[in-house]
Write a protein that holds these residues in place. Sequence first.
Motif, PDB file in Angstrom:
ATOM      1  N   ASN A   1      41.738 -27.571 -16.034  1.00  0.00           N
ATOM      2  CA  ASN A   1      41.169 -27.476 -14.687  1.00  0.00           C
ATOM      3  C   ASN A   1      40.023 -28.454 -14.416  1.00  0.00           C
ATOM      4  O   ASN A   1      39.155 -28.203 -13.580  1.00  0.00           O
ATOM      5  CB  ASN A   1      40.794 -26.024 -14.348  1.00  0.00           C
TER       6      ASN A   1
ATOM      7  N   TYR B   1      30.893 -21.841 -25.024  1.00  0.00           N
ATOM      8  CA  TYR B   1      31.819 -20.818 -24.529  1.00  0.00           C
ATOM      9  C   TYR B   1      31.715 -19.513 -25.317  1.00  0.00           C
ATOM     10  O   TYR B   1      32.696 -18.774 -25.397  1.00  0.00           O
ATOM     11  CB  TYR B   1      33.253 -21.357 -24.579  1.00  0.00           C
TER      12      TYR B   1
ATOM     13  N   LEU C   1      41.269 -23.218 -25.538  1.00  0.00           N
ATOM     14  CA  LEU C   1      40.172 -23.779 -24.755  1.00  0.00           C
ATOM     15  C   LEU C   1      39.317 -24.732 -25.590  1.00  0.00           C
ATOM     16  O   LEU C   1      38.991 -25.847 -25.152  1.00  0.00           O
ATOM     17  CB  LEU C   1      39.313 -22.630 -24.203  1.00  0.00           C
TER      18      LEU C   1
ATOM     19  N   LEU D   1      33.239 -16.242 -24.166  1.00  0.00           N
ATOM     20  CA  LEU D   1      34.703 -16.115 -24.074  1.00  0.00           C
ATOM     21  C   LEU D   1      35.353 -15.989 -25.448  1.00  0.00           C
ATOM     22  O   LEU D   1      36.578 -16.053 -25.571  1.00  0.00           O
ATOM     23  CB  LEU D   1      35.280 -17.335 -23.334  1.00  0.00           C
TER      24      LEU D   1
ATOM     25  N   VAL E   1      45.250 -23.481 -15.004  1.00  0.00           N
ATOM     26  CA  VAL E   1      43.935 -22.964 -15.416  1.00  0.00           C
ATOM     27  C   VAL E   1      43.468 -23.569 -16.749  1.00  0.00           C
ATOM     28  O   VAL E   1      42.274 -23.798 -16.956  1.00  0.00           O
ATOM     29  CB  VAL E   1      43.921 -21.408 -15.462  1.00  0.00           C
TER      30      VAL E   1
ATOM     31  N   LYS F   1      35.922 -32.517 -17.682  1.00  0.00           N
ATOM     32  CA  LYS F   1      36.638 -32.172 -18.912  1.00  0.00           C
ATOM     33  C   LYS F   1      37.555 -33.328 -19.335  1.00  0.00           C
ATOM     34  O   LYS F   1      37.776 -34.262 -18.559  1.00  0.00           O
ATOM     35  CB  LYS F   1      37.415 -30.874 -18.672  1.00  0.00           C
TER      36      LYS F   1
ATOM     37  N   PHE G   1      42.780 -16.967 -24.875  1.00  0.00           N
ATOM     38  CA  PHE G   1      42.912 -18.421 -24.702  1.00  0.00           C
ATOM     39  C   PHE G   1      41.770 -19.202 -25.342  1.00  0.00           C
ATOM     40  O   PHE G   1      41.700 -20.428 -25.216  1.00  0.00           O
ATOM     41  CB  PHE G   1      42.987 -18.763 -23.204  1.00  0.00           C
TER      42      PHE G   1
ATOM     43  N   THR H   1      38.286 -20.629 -10.833  1.00  0.00           N
ATOM     44  CA  THR H   1      38.672 -20.956 -12.213  1.00  0.00           C
ATOM     45  C   THR H   1      40.152 -21.364 -12.287  1.00  0.00           C
ATOM     46  O   THR H   1      40.494 -22.375 -12.907  1.00  0.00           O
ATOM     47  CB  THR H   1      38.432 -19.731 -13.126  1.00  0.00           C
TER      48      THR H   1
ATOM     49  N   ARG I   1      38.979 -28.535  -7.915  1.00  0.00           N
ATOM     50  CA  ARG I   1      40.166 -27.978  -8.582  1.00  0.00           C
ATOM     51  C   ARG I   1      41.323 -27.837  -7.588  1.00  0.00           C
ATOM     52  O   ARG I   1      42.483 -28.054  -7.941  1.00  0.00           O
ATOM     53  CB  ARG I   1      39.819 -26.640  -9.233  1.00  0.00           C
TER      54      ARG I   1
ATOM     55  N   ARG J   1      29.535 -24.590  -7.673  1.00  0.00           N
ATOM     56  CA  ARG J   1      30.672 -23.696  -7.936  1.00  0.00           C
ATOM     57  C   ARG J   1      31.622 -23.670  -6.747  1.00  0.00           C
ATOM     58  O   ARG J   1      32.836 -23.613  -6.926  1.00  0.00           O
ATOM     59  CB  ARG J   1      30.178 -22.279  -8.271  1.00  0.00           C
TER      60      ARG J   1
HETATM   61  P1  GDP Z   1      34.921 -21.194 -15.115  1.00  0.00           P
HETATM   62  O1  GDP Z   1      33.490 -20.744 -15.179  1.00  0.00           O
HETATM   63  O2  GDP Z   1      35.467 -21.228 -13.719  1.00  0.00           O
HETATM   64  O3  GDP Z   1      35.167 -22.506 -15.832  1.00  0.00           O
HETATM   65  O4  GDP Z   1      35.808 -20.076 -15.863  1.00  0.00           O
HETATM   66  P2  GDP Z   1      35.506 -19.196 -17.177  1.00  0.00           P
HETATM   67  O5  GDP Z   1      34.064 -19.343 -17.598  1.00  0.00           O
HETATM   68  O6  GDP Z   1      36.029 -17.834 -16.925  1.00  0.00           O
HETATM   69  O7  GDP Z   1      36.455 -19.875 -18.261  1.00  0.00           O
HETATM   70  C1  GDP Z   1      36.079 -21.094 -18.865  1.00  0.00           C
HETATM   71  C2  GDP Z   1      37.282 -21.984 -18.942  1.00  0.00           C
HETATM   72  O8  GDP Z   1      38.261 -21.386 -19.775  1.00  0.00           O
HETATM   73  C3  GDP Z   1      38.013 -22.243 -17.622  1.00  0.00           C
HETATM   74  O9  GDP Z   1      37.420 -23.236 -16.824  1.00  0.00           O
HETATM   75  C4  GDP Z   1      39.372 -22.663 -18.126  1.00  0.00           C
HETATM   76  O10 GDP Z   1      39.353 -24.028 -18.584  1.00  0.00           O
HETATM   77  C5  GDP Z   1      39.548 -21.770 -19.337  1.00  0.00           C
HETATM   78  N1  GDP Z   1      40.314 -20.563 -18.985  1.00  0.00           N
HETATM   79  C6  GDP Z   1      39.898 -19.506 -18.266  1.00  0.00           C
HETATM   80  N2  GDP Z   1      40.858 -18.597 -18.130  1.00  0.00           N
HETATM   81  C7  GDP Z   1      41.938 -19.109 -18.795  1.00  0.00           C
HETATM   82  C8  GDP Z   1      43.257 -18.640 -19.046  1.00  0.00           C
HETATM   83  O11 GDP Z   1      43.652 -17.558 -18.608  1.00  0.00           O
HETATM   84  N3  GDP Z   1      44.067 -19.452 -19.789  1.00  0.00           N
HETATM   85  C9  GDP Z   1      43.652 -20.669 -20.281  1.00  0.00           C
HETATM   86  N4  GDP Z   1      44.503 -21.410 -21.005  1.00  0.00           N
HETATM   87  N5  GDP Z   1      42.422 -21.134 -20.064  1.00  0.00           N
HETATM   88  C10 GDP Z   1      41.578 -20.371 -19.340  1.00  0.00           C
END
Ligand code: GDP
Length: 159
Positions: free
Chosen positions: A123, A60, A72, A63, A120, A20, A68, A102, A113, A96
Amino acid sequence: ARSDEGGWTGVNERTFIAVKPDGVQRRLLGEIVRRFEKRGFKLVAVKLVKASEELLREHYWQLRNKPFYSTLISYMSSGPVVAMVWQGLDVVKTARKMLGETNPADSLPGTIRGDFCVEVGKNVIHGSDSVESAQKEIALWFRQSELHRWESSTKTWIY
Ligand code: GDP
Ligand code: MG
């Protein structure tokens, strides 16, 4: 074995990894690539890209309703990312594990990480969460012609 276009499984499984913008700016690229190489995975594609918001929204999409989400998207489009495809036995799951959780606060030392970040929202690295996501993400970020097929000359005596 190769089942269909992009449908690699088993020893030829592929995953999408992205360093990233914070990882690139903090000069963590070499360290991250080193970990994947030393683990025994094969790099089949790599490029430095400034991702468009359109691409990131697609990446994404699951999400899109999270609080967030807009943070993001702006974080991920704030600078170039290094998009990569790594190949090898169980690479999706293993990557992973190498990334950690995460939330860096939940990530054990020894993970990427767990060793390099605390927040978060910053990351450092992305890794596909399933073989199916990996196939979608690879197709989203790369053209077929950017995925290289190559064999190590040491293949016959190492693996
Ligand atoms: P990953 O698969 O471990 O990357 O996690 P996710 O797919 O759930 O989320 C994608 C990305 O969104 C994460 O890697 C973080 O960069 C971001 N993210 C996830 N949860 C949060 C949060 O609670 N707050 C913020 N600011 N970013 C988040
Ligand atoms: Mg995810």
